[in-house]
Write a protein that holds these residues in place. Sequence first.
Motif, mmCIF file in Angstrom:
data_model
loop_
_atom_site.group_PDB
_atom_site.id
_atom_site.type_symbol
_atom_site.label_atom_id
_atom_site.label_comp_id
_atom_site.label_asym_id
_atom_site.label_seq_id
_atom_site.Cartn_x
_atom_site.Cartn_y
_atom_site.Cartn_z
ATOM 1 N N ALA A 404 0.838 -1.196 0.000
ATOM 2 C CA ALA A 404 0.000 0.000 0.000
ATOM 3 C C ALA A 404 0.877 1.252 0.000
ATOM 4 C CB ALA A 404 -0.909 0.008 1.232
ATOM 5 N N GLU A 405 0.348 2.361 -0.547
ATOM 6 C CA GLU A 405 1.113 3.605 -0.614
ATOM 7 C C GLU A 405 1.533 4.084 0.770
ATOM 8 O OE1 GLU A 405 2.261 5.337 -3.266
ATOM 9 O OE2 GLU A 405 1.559 3.669 -4.495
ATOM 10 N N GLU A 406 0.642 3.890 1.754
ATOM 11 C CA GLU A 406 0.944 4.332 3.115
ATOM 12 C C GLU A 406 2.153 3.572 3.668
ATOM 13 O OE1 GLU A 406 -1.963 3.262 2.097
ATOM 14 O OE2 GLU A 406 -3.301 4.985 2.152
ATOM 15 N N TRP A 407 2.241 2.294 3.293
ATOM 16 C CA TRP A 407 3.358 1.468 3.779
ATOM 17 C C TRP A 407 4.684 2.022 3.258
ATOM 18 C CZ3 TRP A 407 7.317 -1.501 1.822
ATOM 19 C CH2 TRP A 407 7.913 -2.393 2.703
ATOM 20 N N TYR A 408 4.707 2.402 1.961
ATOM 21 C CA TYR A 408 5.940 2.945 1.391
ATOM 22 C C TYR A 408 6.330 4.242 2.087
ATOM 23 C CZ TYR A 408 5.284 -0.408 -2.420
ATOM 24 O OH TYR A 408 5.131 -1.558 -3.139
ATOM 25 N N LEU A 409 5.341 5.118 2.331
ATOM 26 C CA LEU A 409 5.626 6.383 3.005
ATOM 27 C C LEU A 409 6.218 6.133 4.394
ATOM 28 C CD1 LEU A 409 2.399 8.386 2.081
ATOM 29 C CD2 LEU A 409 4.714 8.965 1.360
ATOM 30 N N GLN A 410 5.574 5.255 5.167
ATOM 31 C CA GLN A 410 6.016 4.991 6.530
ATOM 32 C C GLN A 410 7.409 4.352 6.546
ATOM 33 O OE1 GLN A 410 4.206 5.758 9.617
ATOM 34 N NE2 GLN A 410 6.376 5.542 10.118
ATOM 35 N N THR A 411 7.673 3.453 5.590
ATOM 36 C CA THR A 411 8.974 2.779 5.536
ATOM 37 C C THR A 411 10.089 3.767 5.223
ATOM 38 O OG1 THR A 411 7.871 0.772 4.752
ATOM 39 C CG2 THR A 411 10.253 0.870 4.489
#
Length: 421
Positions: A404-411
């Motif tokens: 998910a896009e949110e996962w990439y941002l958080q990572t």
Amino acid sequence: MTSEFYNRGLEQAKQKDYGGAIEAFNQAIQLDPYFSKAYMERGLAYYNSGTILQAVFDYTEAIKLDAENAKAYYFRALAKLTLKNLPGALEDVEKAIQFKFNDAAAYDLRGIVQRKQGNIQDAIANFKKAAELYLEQKDQENTRLCLEKIKQLQPKAEPTPNQAITKSTPIISTQDYFTQLLEKAEKGDTKAAISDLNWILKADNQDAQAYCCRGVVYCKMGNYRDAIADFNQAIELNFKDAIVYRNRGKARSQIGDHQGGLADINQALKIQPQESLVYIARGNVYQAMGNYLAAIQDYSQAIQINSDHPLAYYNRGIAYTCLEEMPNAVEDYQKAASIYCQQEDWDNYQQVLNSLQKIQSSIPATNKATYNLLRQRLLRMVGGHWEIAQRLIQQKKDFYPGMAEEWYLQTVIDDLERDRR
């Protein structure tokens, strides 16, 4: 609004601005998650930018929305061919032909895949069909290319007896012979391997190595009690290699004797203290017992010994899943998938992806407000230069596709914070 983003993406893709095209298609999909054409075009943009795995994911989404989308099957076949997944490519191009019978490019592609698989006559037949269809379309260039491919594959004249070179069959060692039998079993031909081993043991019922080898094959067949009997016989005949104890430990654990399995694998560790497979085997026993922390410790030790062993990452991912430590599980599944992809082991690659998708479906979607907060936080961390953030996000997408896009941002945020510390 959706069509506006979609058309913008088409225009940017035409100008070879694939990053911009992907961003536009992202917007179109966010507005309409069932827009199959947007998935198709984003897949093409990913493919043209070299992000092949992500392209496969998008074509798969398009197929989920339209199960008879011949074009999606064709482009997914192209992507799988690029990944050297020949069985997957052939399966997809067969589907493309099924749903769009007279497509010259599909027959051409099927010919290419079959040529790579060594099916020369089938490849020639497909190139001929493609040439006929290209000719009907008055596409002279592609017709000529297909005829060239056929010419290259036509059998050459057989050498005369005087030209023939006689080769003697090389003599292989006993160890090589047993290795060949195990490779035969690994490819699924377990019955033939058992038949050969039975013949060896009929000729010499004191061949301890043959008992060990047959025990390994029985394990692959799920026949654990016969496997244990063979390992016992090998040990009685004084064949006390680590492979005997490791595999007997695995078999004992499979029939519920976990303590006996641990005892055997610990014995194997005394013989081979630096063998990653032994730690993986013991980790599997601990996992079967519900001792996930001990299992993770053993898988981590296996990775320390051999950092490229996909099974250690995959099994550790399972253990993390059981402990509901999903970020760690996702990271391990992604690493396992990456290694299986490099090894062109497509069956195990698909199994890992299936596990990854199950985790993703179990994680609730982050709402738009949270996404915007993460985006703003990352933007501040890179000094307002969003192109830097995009490059960091793309690096994560290349290595960890399908999140998910949110996962990439958080990572990316986590990585930056870790670097600053």
